[in-house]
Design an enzyme around this catalytic site. Structure first.
Site, mmCIF file in Angstrom:
data_model
loop_
_atom_site.group_PDB
_atom_site.id
_atom_site.type_symbol
_atom_site.label_atom_id
_atom_site.label_comp_id
_atom_site.label_asym_id
_atom_site.label_seq_id
_atom_site.Cartn_x
_atom_site.Cartn_y
_atom_site.Cartn_z
ATOM 1 N N ARG A 40 2.780 6.000 -3.303
ATOM 2 C CA ARG A 40 3.924 6.812 -3.724
ATOM 3 C C ARG A 40 4.153 6.729 -5.224
ATOM 4 O O ARG A 40 4.536 7.716 -5.857
ATOM 5 C CB ARG A 40 5.174 6.362 -2.956
ATOM 6 C CG ARG A 40 5.141 6.819 -1.481
ATOM 7 C CD ARG A 40 6.055 5.962 -0.621
ATOM 8 N NE ARG A 40 6.222 6.432 0.746
ATOM 9 C CZ ARG A 40 5.353 6.220 1.741
ATOM 10 N NH1 ARG A 40 4.230 5.560 1.518
ATOM 11 N NH2 ARG A 40 5.596 6.672 2.958
ATOM 12 N N LYS A 66 0.838 -1.213 0.000
ATOM 13 C CA LYS A 66 0.000 0.000 0.000
ATOM 14 C C LYS A 66 0.868 1.257 0.000
ATOM 15 O O LYS A 66 0.610 2.188 -0.764
ATOM 16 C CB LYS A 66 -0.928 -0.037 1.219
ATOM 17 C CG LYS A 66 -1.913 1.113 1.298
ATOM 18 C CD LYS A 66 -3.164 0.713 2.054
ATOM 19 C CE LYS A 66 -2.948 0.548 3.539
ATOM 20 N NZ LYS A 66 -2.783 1.802 4.290
ATOM 21 N N SER A 67 1.875 1.289 0.834
ATOM 22 C CA SER A 67 2.738 2.483 0.917
ATOM 23 C C SER A 67 3.379 2.780 -0.434
ATOM 24 O O SER A 67 3.406 3.929 -0.893
ATOM 25 C CB SER A 67 3.850 2.258 1.951
ATOM 26 O OG SER A 67 3.314 2.173 3.234
ATOM 27 N N GLN A 100 4.738 9.157 7.193
ATOM 28 C CA GLN A 100 3.825 10.008 6.411
ATOM 29 C C GLN A 100 4.243 11.464 6.502
ATOM 30 O O GLN A 100 4.254 12.185 5.505
ATOM 31 C CB GLN A 100 2.399 9.839 6.912
ATOM 32 C CG GLN A 100 1.850 8.448 6.666
ATOM 33 C CD GLN A 100 0.450 8.260 7.232
ATOM 34 O OE1 GLN A 100 -0.131 9.179 7.781
ATOM 35 N NE2 GLN A 100 -0.081 7.060 7.100
ATOM 36 N N SER A 115 6.751 9.269 12.294
ATOM 37 C CA SER A 115 5.801 9.062 11.207
ATOM 38 C C SER A 115 6.466 9.204 9.846
ATOM 39 O O SER A 115 7.006 10.262 9.514
ATOM 40 C CB SER A 115 4.654 10.076 11.329
ATOM 41 O OG SER A 115 3.925 10.111 10.129
ATOM 42 N N LYS A 151 -4.170 5.727 14.658
ATOM 43 C CA LYS A 151 -4.324 5.027 13.371
ATOM 44 C C LYS A 151 -5.791 5.085 12.922
ATOM 45 O O LYS A 151 -6.546 5.906 13.393
ATOM 46 C CB LYS A 151 -3.818 3.592 13.511
ATOM 47 C CG LYS A 151 -2.314 3.515 13.745
ATOM 48 C CD LYS A 151 -1.556 4.089 12.568
ATOM 49 C CE LYS A 151 -0.068 4.157 12.819
ATOM 50 N NZ LYS A 151 0.636 4.931 11.793
ATOM 51 N N GLY A 188 -5.045 7.845 5.689
ATOM 52 C CA GLY A 188 -4.111 8.831 6.230
ATOM 53 C C GLY A 188 -2.928 9.006 5.304
ATOM 54 O O GLY A 188 -2.471 10.131 5.049
ATOM 55 N N ARG A 219 -6.024 2.041 17.738
ATOM 56 C CA ARG A 219 -5.723 0.599 17.650
ATOM 57 C C ARG A 219 -5.252 0.019 18.969
ATOM 58 O O ARG A 219 -5.377 -1.179 19.199
ATOM 59 C CB ARG A 219 -4.625 0.370 16.607
ATOM 60 C CG ARG A 219 -5.185 -0.002 15.305
ATOM 61 C CD ARG A 219 -4.151 -0.351 14.287
ATOM 62 N NE ARG A 219 -4.807 -0.185 13.008
ATOM 63 C CZ ARG A 219 -4.209 0.085 11.879
ATOM 64 N NH1 ARG A 219 -2.902 0.233 11.844
ATOM 65 N NH2 ARG A 219 -4.898 0.205 10.771
ATOM 66 N N ASP A 255 2.002 -1.168 11.859
ATOM 67 C CA ASP A 255 0.670 -1.634 11.450
ATOM 68 C C ASP A 255 0.398 -3.083 11.872
ATOM 69 O O ASP A 255 -0.695 -3.604 11.656
ATOM 70 C CB ASP A 255 0.507 -1.510 9.935
ATOM 71 C CG ASP A 255 0.446 -0.044 9.510
ATOM 72 O OD1 ASP A 255 0.079 0.804 10.343
ATOM 73 O OD2 ASP A 255 0.785 0.241 8.350
HETATM 74 C C1 S3P Z 1 2.639 4.685 6.188
HETATM 75 C C2 S3P Z 1 3.198 5.018 7.384
HETATM 76 C C3 S3P Z 1 2.634 4.601 8.682
HETATM 77 C C4 S3P Z 1 1.670 3.435 8.540
HETATM 78 C C5 S3P Z 1 0.722 3.622 7.391
HETATM 79 C C6 S3P Z 1 1.482 3.781 6.088
HETATM 80 C C7 S3P Z 1 3.242 5.203 4.957
HETATM 81 O O1 S3P Z 1 1.943 5.688 9.247
HETATM 82 O O2 S3P Z 1 0.943 3.267 9.735
HETATM 83 O O3 S3P Z 1 -0.163 2.527 7.286
HETATM 84 O O4 S3P Z 1 2.939 4.697 3.868
HETATM 85 O O5 S3P Z 1 4.060 6.144 5.048
HETATM 86 P P1 S3P Z 1 2.745 6.835 10.062
HETATM 87 O O6 S3P Z 1 3.724 7.392 9.168
HETATM 88 O O7 S3P Z 1 1.728 7.847 10.454
HETATM 89 O O8 S3P Z 1 3.333 6.119 11.240
#
Ligand code: S3P
Length: 482
Positions: free
Chosen positions: A62, A57-58, A205, A203, A382, A130, A386, A355
């Site tokens: 991107r 997913k990440s 993100q 984070s 989250k 998120g 969680r 996660d």
């Molecule tokens: C992610 C970072 C994580 C993770 C999320 C995906 C990402 O969140 O929990 O499912 O793709 O950068 P955080 O960066 O808020 O920890």
């Protein structure tokens, strides 16, 4: 080692829920009136076969965003076609990119370049994601335009100031609901400025949003983070030809990135998602007689905290054929059901398995002895809280737990019952959280009595194939009335 405070465990969880969580739980109740789909999971025979886990997913988010920031065609294979990622794809279209789906997981993105995005004409809805929303905030924050971001009831309760405040250092401005909540209106400046800043939250993100913002800020930005979070953005930016370098620091690292550079189109083959694989992996460990293969799984060292922890717990996991694909380490896993023992998981491991804690807690329930998980503070923000949702689910299923939720530490302790001793027999509240749903469905495959979850509809945000994939391996799932 933390002492288990017997007798007050229940009170402490309820106390946690009724203070920190109450606002979020109220918001999430709204989902109850929408279409929910409960599911029951029952003790199953051995899980056997090969699990073709969908794309990470990440990396999928991107790939779409960097493709949209590149002039020319970016080819993506193995893209995760789950709702979160489809929402990011739609957002990229709204900013002016052209996206074509050629086949399952095979997409082409024609971007408009760094600084070349058009202003979206309407509100952008990121659903449950998120990652999608925060990364796109970063990607547009240094271009002179305004965009409005919103999401579902869960996303509208998640903190956005953690990304919006640092984006103001580039010259962006924003308006949000009280507490930095969505809907958010974000406006990029006429002329952005580069930054030298430190990210204080653990984070990826937030770090990634700043890196994407830096792309359109003249000059070299420096972004420091004291913990090592997932590095897919850095890796992919380098693959797209960005001028980026990583400096190791005594604590953490600093990323240097040059703004106003042109990105070059690139082919991205998305590896399979270890966070999705985690459910089948733990299920195979706890269901006696199971033997499972998980091919071509992403093994980026910043994502393998769960595998490391399970190996420490005595899991029979063999990693074969380790190799590189598209700049990421991948490998094939062979997993056999195992007698697990409780371990202590250090706080510094949290970013590499953030996660995976709900399903690690499930593995811990089937272990002999206590598992202590430290450093879970980020778990609270989250898709649900969680930390509370996992603790409540475990208690509902008859487990003895302890929680520590203070400003100094956020720790969950699970008293393992061994492979044959987990009671189950509860209906678990998933709080609009796909990973809570999948974790407790995994538990039901090996607990004495069935476990049902109140809603599986959110699983489509990250892993639409979950139910079929697990049934094909031998999972006994039954649809029940809402
Ligand atoms: C992610 C970072 C994580 C993770 C999320 C995906 C990402 O969140 O929990 O499912 O793709 O950068 P955080 O960066 O808020 O920890």
């Amino acid at each position: 080692m933390l002492p288990i405070q017997k007798g007050c465990v229940g009170r402490r969880v309820v106390c946690h829920v009724s203070t920190g969580l109450s606002k979020r739980l109220l918001g999430l109740k709204m989902h109850g009136s929408e279409a929910t789909r409960p599911l029951k999971s029952r003790r199953s025979g051995p899980l056997r076969g090969t699990a073709a886990i969908p794309g990470d997913k990440s990396i999928s988010h991107r790939a779409l965003i960097l493709g949209a920031l590149t002039v020319g065609e970016t080819r993506i294979t193995g893209l995760l076609e789950a709702q979160d990622v489809l929402n990011t794809a739609e957002a990229m279209r709204r900013f002016g990119a052209q996206l074509t789906r050629h086949d399952a997981g095979e997409w082409a993105v024609w971007g408009t370049g760094v600084g070349g995005w058009a202003e979206p004409e309407n509100v952008l809805d990121f659903g449950n994601s998120g990652t999608g929303s925060r990364l796109v905030m970063g990607a547009m924050a240094t271009t002179a335009m305004t965009a409005v971001f919103t999401g579902d009831a869960s996303l509208r309760e998640r903190p956005m100031a953690r990304v919006l405040d640092p984006l103001t250092k580039f010259g962006a401005t924003y308006a949000a609901r009280v507490g930095g909540l969505m809907p958010v209106t974000l406006t990029g400046p006429e002329l952005a400025i580069c930054v030298d800043t430190r990210v204080d939250v653990a984070s990826a993100q937030v770090k990634s949003a700043l890196l994407l913002a830096a792309l359109n800020a003249p000059g070299r930005s420096r972004i420091e983070q004291s913990v090592l979070t997932r590095d897919h953005t850095e890796k992919m930016l380098a693959a797209f030809g960005a001028d980026i370098s990583v400096e190791s620091l005594p604590q953490g690292e600093a990323i240097h990135i040059m703004g106003e550079v042109e990105l070059l189109p690139c082919a991205i083959d998305v590896p399979r998602d270890p966070s999705s694989a985690a459910f089948a992996l733990v299920a195979a460990l706890i269901v006696p007689g199971s033997e499972l293969r998980i091919p071509a799984l992403l093994l980026n060292p910043r994502r393998t905290g769960l595998i490391r922890t399970l190996l420490e717990m005595g899991a029979q996991i063999v990693i074969e054929n380790e190799r590189e694909s598209g700049g990421e380490k991948i490998g094939d896993l062979l997993v056999r059901s195992s007698a697990l023992r409780g371990v202590e998981v250090p706080p510094e491991r949290a970013p590499s398995m953030i996660d995976e804690y709900p399903v690690l807690a499930v593995a811990a329930a089937f272990a002999e002895g206590k598992t202590v998980m430290h450093g879970l503070d980020e778990l609270v923000v989250k898709e649900s809280d969680r930390f509370a949702a996992t603790a409540e689910g475990l208690q509902a299923c008859g487990l003895t737990i302890d929680v520590r939720d203070t400003p100094q530490e956020t720790t969950l302790v699970v008293e393992g019952r061994g492979l044959d001793g987990v009671p189950g027999g509860a209906r678990v509240a998933t709080q609009m959280d796909h990973r809570i749903a999948m974790a407790f469905l995994s538990m039901g495959l090996a607990s004495r009595d069935a476990v049902s979850v109140d809603d599986t509809s959110m699983i489509a945000t990250s892993f639409p194939e979950f139910e079929k994939l697990m049934r094909d391996l031998g999972a006994d799932f039954q649809v029940v009335n809402a």
